[in-house]
Write a protein that holds these residues in place. Sequence first.
Motif, PDB file in Angstrom:
ATOM      1  N   GLU A 110       0.840  -1.206   0.000  1.00 44.60           N
ATOM      2  CA  GLU A 110       0.000   0.000   0.000  1.00 44.60           C
ATOM      3  C   GLU A 110       0.874   1.254   0.000  1.00 44.60           C
ATOM      4  OE1 GLU A 110      -3.132  -0.055  -0.565  1.00 44.60           O
ATOM      5  OE2 GLU A 110      -3.490  -2.181  -0.227  1.00 44.60           O
ATOM      6  N   LEU A 111       1.982   1.214   0.727  1.00 42.34           N
ATOM      7  CA  LEU A 111       2.891   2.365   0.756  1.00 42.34           C
ATOM      8  C   LEU A 111       3.594   2.542  -0.591  1.00 42.34           C
ATOM      9  CD1 LEU A 111       4.374   1.686   4.294  1.00 42.34           C
ATOM     10  CD2 LEU A 111       2.720   3.463   3.676  1.00 42.34           C
ATOM     11  N   ILE A 112       3.970   1.433  -1.205  1.00 42.42           N
ATOM     12  CA  ILE A 112       4.636   1.509  -2.513  1.00 42.42           C
ATOM     13  C   ILE A 112       3.656   1.973  -3.590  1.00 42.42           C
ATOM     14  CG2 ILE A 112       5.846   0.182  -4.296  1.00 42.42           C
ATOM     15  CD1 ILE A 112       7.472   0.757  -1.652  1.00 42.42           C
ATOM     16  N   VAL A 142      10.854   2.560  -8.279  1.00 43.34           N
ATOM     17  CA  VAL A 142      10.766   1.955  -6.946  1.00 43.34           C
ATOM     18  C   VAL A 142      12.079   1.221  -6.684  1.00 43.34           C
ATOM     19  CG1 VAL A 142       9.554   0.307  -5.484  1.00 43.34           C
ATOM     20  CG2 VAL A 142       8.255   1.743  -7.079  1.00 43.34           C
ATOM     21  N   ARG A 143      12.755   1.600  -5.619  1.00 43.24           N
ATOM     22  CA  ARG A 143      14.071   1.048  -5.286  1.00 43.24           C
ATOM     23  C   ARG A 143      14.027   0.286  -3.959  1.00 43.24           C
ATOM     24  NH1 ARG A 143      14.965   1.774  -9.968  1.00 43.24           N
ATOM     25  NH2 ARG A 143      15.832   3.638 -10.845  1.00 43.24           N
ATOM     26  N   ALA A 144      15.095  -0.414  -3.672  1.00 47.38           N
ATOM     27  CA  ALA A 144      15.205  -1.172  -2.410  1.00 47.38           C
ATOM     28  C   ALA A 144      15.018  -0.253  -1.209  1.00 47.38           C
ATOM     29  CB  ALA A 144      16.549  -1.891  -2.335  1.00 47.38           C
ATOM     30  N   ASP A 145      15.530   0.973  -1.291  1.00 45.98           N
ATOM     31  CA  ASP A 145      15.368   1.916  -0.174  1.00 45.98           C
ATOM     32  C   ASP A 145      13.904   2.254   0.076  1.00 45.98           C
ATOM     33  OD1 ASP A 145      18.013   2.026   0.455  1.00 45.98           O
ATOM     34  OD2 ASP A 145      18.399   3.966  -0.505  1.00 45.98           O
ATOM     35  N   ALA A 150       9.411   1.547   3.724  1.00 48.97           N
ATOM     36  CA  ALA A 150       8.052   1.038   3.961  1.00 48.97           C
ATOM     37  C   ALA A 150       8.050   0.067   5.139  1.00 48.97           C
ATOM     38  CB  ALA A 150       7.516   0.356   2.701  1.00 48.97           C
ATOM     39  N   VAL A 151       9.057  -0.810   5.220  1.00 48.48           N
ATOM     40  CA  VAL A 151       9.163  -1.740   6.357  1.00 48.48           C
ATOM     41  C   VAL A 151       9.308  -0.958   7.652  1.00 48.48           C
ATOM     42  CG1 VAL A 151      10.630  -3.487   7.459  1.00 48.48           C
ATOM     43  CG2 VAL A 151      10.056  -3.694   5.043  1.00 48.48           C
ATOM     44  N   ARG A 152      10.205   0.034   7.655  1.00 50.81           N
ATOM     45  CA  ARG A 152      10.411   0.850   8.870  1.00 50.81           C
ATOM     46  C   ARG A 152       9.105   1.535   9.304  1.00 50.81           C
ATOM     47  NH1 ARG A 152      15.618   1.680   7.175  1.00 50.81           N
ATOM     48  NH2 ARG A 152      15.115   3.362   5.756  1.00 50.81           N
ATOM     49  N   ILE A 180      14.077  -9.360   6.080  1.00 52.38           N
ATOM     50  CA  ILE A 180      13.981  -9.680   4.651  1.00 52.38           C
ATOM     51  C   ILE A 180      14.496  -8.502   3.826  1.00 52.38           C
ATOM     52  CG2 ILE A 180      12.386 -10.160   2.748  1.00 52.38           C
ATOM     53  CD1 ILE A 180      10.603 -11.551   4.869  1.00 52.38           C
ATOM     54  N   PHE A 181      14.181  -7.307   4.270  1.00 50.00           N
ATOM     55  CA  PHE A 181      14.564  -6.128   3.511  1.00 50.00           C
ATOM     56  C   PHE A 181      15.780  -5.488   4.132  1.00 50.00           C
ATOM     57  CE2 PHE A 181      10.022  -6.782   3.057  1.00 50.00           C
ATOM     58  CZ  PHE A 181       9.939  -6.894   1.692  1.00 50.00           C
TER      59      PHE A 181
END
Length: 181
Positions: A110-112, A142-145, A150-152, A180-181
């Motif tokens: 949802e954040l992405i 959309v990058r890994a960061d 989003a995880v944070r 995972i991230f």
Amino acid sequence: MNVDTFEKWFKNQLLPNIPSSSVIVMDNASYHSRKIDKPPTTATKKAGIREWLEKGVTVPDGLLKTQLLHLVTRHITAPDTNYVIDKTASEHGHRVVCLPPYHCQYNLIELIWAQVKGYVSKRNTFRIADLKPLVHESLNNVRADNWKNAVRHAKKLQEDDEKRCGDLPLHRFFHYHSHIF
């Protein structure tokens, strides 16, 4: 979306295109949760109830639907948590983890999607021909960061919810899977 379409996409499109031993995070949409050998309900026709029971129970002739349903409740030994998607993922070496119900704020996608939609809306020319390339451009940005952020963010939301709820048990998804991230 319906269960048949989702399961076909899951098996034929998603699974062949993800790294081995992936953890697949899903929300609780009904089409994600078709049970294997789902017990009958009051909406099930009498013949269907009888068919389900006869897999392991001798069913006397002449029982009413309500009597058959009573037999069903007596022969469900444990909560049925075997889902088609979980089994399919497992057979391909993956694992499914579901978000807790009614907690879409923990859903990273949802954040992405918000990021993608924001990018598109700022550059939208309102010409349909421009839309598809713009969406692709946004997805490529959309990058890994972005995922790490989003995880944070979702983890912080969960921690804040846990503080507010005190001793009430909440899903521990992000504490377990944030590596995972």
